[in-house]
Motif scaffolding. Sequence first.
Motif, mmCIF file in Angstrom:
data_model
loop_
_atom_site.group_PDB
_atom_site.id
_atom_site.type_symbol
_atom_site.label_atom_id
_atom_site.label_comp_id
_atom_site.label_asym_id
_atom_site.label_seq_id
_atom_site.Cartn_x
_atom_site.Cartn_y
_atom_site.Cartn_z
ATOM 1 N N GLU A 89 0.835 -1.207 0.000
ATOM 2 C CA GLU A 89 0.000 0.000 0.000
ATOM 3 C C GLU A 89 0.870 1.258 0.000
ATOM 4 O O GLU A 89 0.601 2.208 -0.743
ATOM 5 C CB GLU A 89 -0.921 0.001 1.216
ATOM 6 C CG GLU A 89 -1.894 1.173 1.221
ATOM 7 C CD GLU A 89 -2.855 1.101 2.394
ATOM 8 O OE1 GLU A 89 -3.094 2.147 2.997
ATOM 9 O OE2 GLU A 89 -3.363 -0.005 2.687
ATOM 10 N N ALA A 90 1.922 1.250 0.806
ATOM 11 C CA ALA A 90 2.825 2.408 0.859
ATOM 12 C C ALA A 90 3.552 2.576 -0.471
ATOM 13 O O ALA A 90 3.721 3.695 -0.961
ATOM 14 C CB ALA A 90 3.818 2.260 1.997
ATOM 15 N N MET A 91 3.981 1.458 -1.088
ATOM 16 C CA MET A 91 4.654 1.528 -2.382
ATOM 17 C C MET A 91 3.709 2.049 -3.462
ATOM 18 O O MET A 91 4.102 2.855 -4.299
ATOM 19 C CB MET A 91 5.187 0.158 -2.788
ATOM 20 C CG MET A 91 6.551 -0.125 -2.229
ATOM 21 S SD MET A 91 7.285 -1.553 -2.993
ATOM 22 C CE MET A 91 6.458 -2.844 -2.096
ATOM 23 N N LEU A 92 2.469 1.584 -3.425
ATOM 24 C CA LEU A 92 1.494 2.047 -4.403
ATOM 25 C C LEU A 92 1.255 3.547 -4.241
ATOM 26 O O LEU A 92 1.223 4.290 -5.215
ATOM 27 C CB LEU A 92 0.183 1.265 -4.269
ATOM 28 C CG LEU A 92 -0.903 1.616 -5.280
ATOM 29 C CD1 LEU A 92 -0.406 1.385 -6.709
ATOM 30 C CD2 LEU A 92 -2.146 0.794 -5.018
ATOM 31 N N HIS A 93 1.119 4.011 -2.995
ATOM 32 C CA HIS A 93 0.924 5.441 -2.734
ATOM 33 C C HIS A 93 2.103 6.246 -3.263
ATOM 34 O O HIS A 93 1.934 7.271 -3.925
ATOM 35 C CB HIS A 93 0.741 5.687 -1.235
ATOM 36 C CG HIS A 93 0.520 7.134 -0.917
ATOM 37 N ND1 HIS A 93 1.558 7.964 -0.573
ATOM 38 C CD2 HIS A 93 -0.603 7.891 -0.926
ATOM 39 C CE1 HIS A 93 1.084 9.185 -0.369
ATOM 40 N NE2 HIS A 93 -0.224 9.156 -0.573
ATOM 41 N N TRP A 152 4.693 9.717 -7.536
ATOM 42 C CA TRP A 152 5.665 9.940 -8.600
ATOM 43 C C TRP A 152 4.976 10.085 -9.949
ATOM 44 O O TRP A 152 5.378 10.894 -10.774
ATOM 45 C CB TRP A 152 6.683 8.803 -8.646
ATOM 46 C CG TRP A 152 7.789 9.000 -7.659
ATOM 47 C CD1 TRP A 152 7.982 8.301 -6.510
ATOM 48 C CD2 TRP A 152 8.826 9.972 -7.717
ATOM 49 N NE1 TRP A 152 9.081 8.780 -5.844
ATOM 50 C CE2 TRP A 152 9.624 9.806 -6.566
ATOM 51 C CE3 TRP A 152 9.166 10.971 -8.623
ATOM 52 C CZ2 TRP A 152 10.733 10.599 -6.312
ATOM 53 C CZ3 TRP A 152 10.277 11.756 -8.360
ATOM 54 C CH2 TRP A 152 11.045 11.565 -7.223
ATOM 55 N N ALA A 153 3.952 9.299 -10.178
ATOM 56 C CA ALA A 153 3.225 9.398 -11.448
ATOM 57 C C ALA A 153 2.570 10.760 -11.582
ATOM 58 O O ALA A 153 2.484 11.310 -12.682
ATOM 59 C CB ALA A 153 2.190 8.289 -11.550
ATOM 60 N N GLY A 154 2.115 11.312 -10.467
ATOM 61 C CA GLY A 154 1.549 12.664 -10.485
ATOM 62 C C GLY A 154 2.571 13.686 -10.947
ATOM 63 O O GLY A 154 2.259 14.603 -11.706
ATOM 64 N N ALA A 180 5.590 0.815 -13.888
ATOM 65 C CA ALA A 180 7.051 0.769 -13.903
ATOM 66 C C ALA A 180 7.616 1.285 -12.579
ATOM 67 O O ALA A 180 8.525 0.685 -12.009
ATOM 68 C CB ALA A 180 7.591 1.592 -15.079
ATOM 69 N N ILE A 181 7.073 2.376 -12.082
ATOM 70 C CA ILE A 181 7.511 2.908 -10.787
ATOM 71 C C ILE A 181 7.218 1.892 -9.672
ATOM 72 O O ILE A 181 8.080 1.595 -8.843
ATOM 73 C CB ILE A 181 6.821 4.254 -10.491
ATOM 74 C CG1 ILE A 181 7.286 5.322 -11.491
ATOM 75 C CG2 ILE A 181 7.117 4.707 -9.056
ATOM 76 C CD1 ILE A 181 6.440 6.577 -11.473
ATOM 77 N N PHE A 182 6.012 1.355 -9.681
ATOM 78 C CA PHE A 182 5.614 0.403 -8.641
ATOM 79 C C PHE A 182 6.507 -0.837 -8.641
ATOM 80 O O PHE A 182 7.044 -1.243 -7.609
ATOM 81 C CB PHE A 182 4.141 0.015 -8.840
ATOM 82 C CG PHE A 182 3.621 -0.962 -7.826
ATOM 83 C CD1 PHE A 182 3.430 -0.580 -6.514
ATOM 84 C CD2 PHE A 182 3.299 -2.255 -8.199
ATOM 85 C CE1 PHE A 182 2.934 -1.481 -5.581
ATOM 86 C CE2 PHE A 182 2.800 -3.163 -7.272
ATOM 87 C CZ PHE A 182 2.619 -2.763 -5.954
#
Length: 104
Positions: free
Chosen positions: A6-10, A15-17, A96-98
């Motif tokens: 959950e923390a990684m997804l957040h 970062w995507a923002g 990719a970030i996740f």
Amino acid sequence: MPMSDEAMLHRSITWAGHYHGCAMVSNLGTIVPRLVPQAWTPSVPGWVCLSVDGGMSLSSGKVRIGGPIRNVEDDWIVWFVKSIGFSNSLQAELWAIFEGMKLA
């Protein structure tokens, strides 16, 4: 200490923002990233640098993501590549970030 999914997804969405905030709308109404030349800069000693990217085949619509994790000397520690099926460019960057953060 490992980060929860959950923390990684957040963090990935955050970062995507930033990525999406660097986009512009073309005259055709589609969102296009602003291409700003970026050079690799060494990470702080004791840290690693994660670089990620996502790409979509225009003919098939299939998306692949990947990127390296590098040390302060710019040596690749590990590289990842993954097919994520059908998606759009923003979702490809998010995945990719996740995936890169999970690997890091």
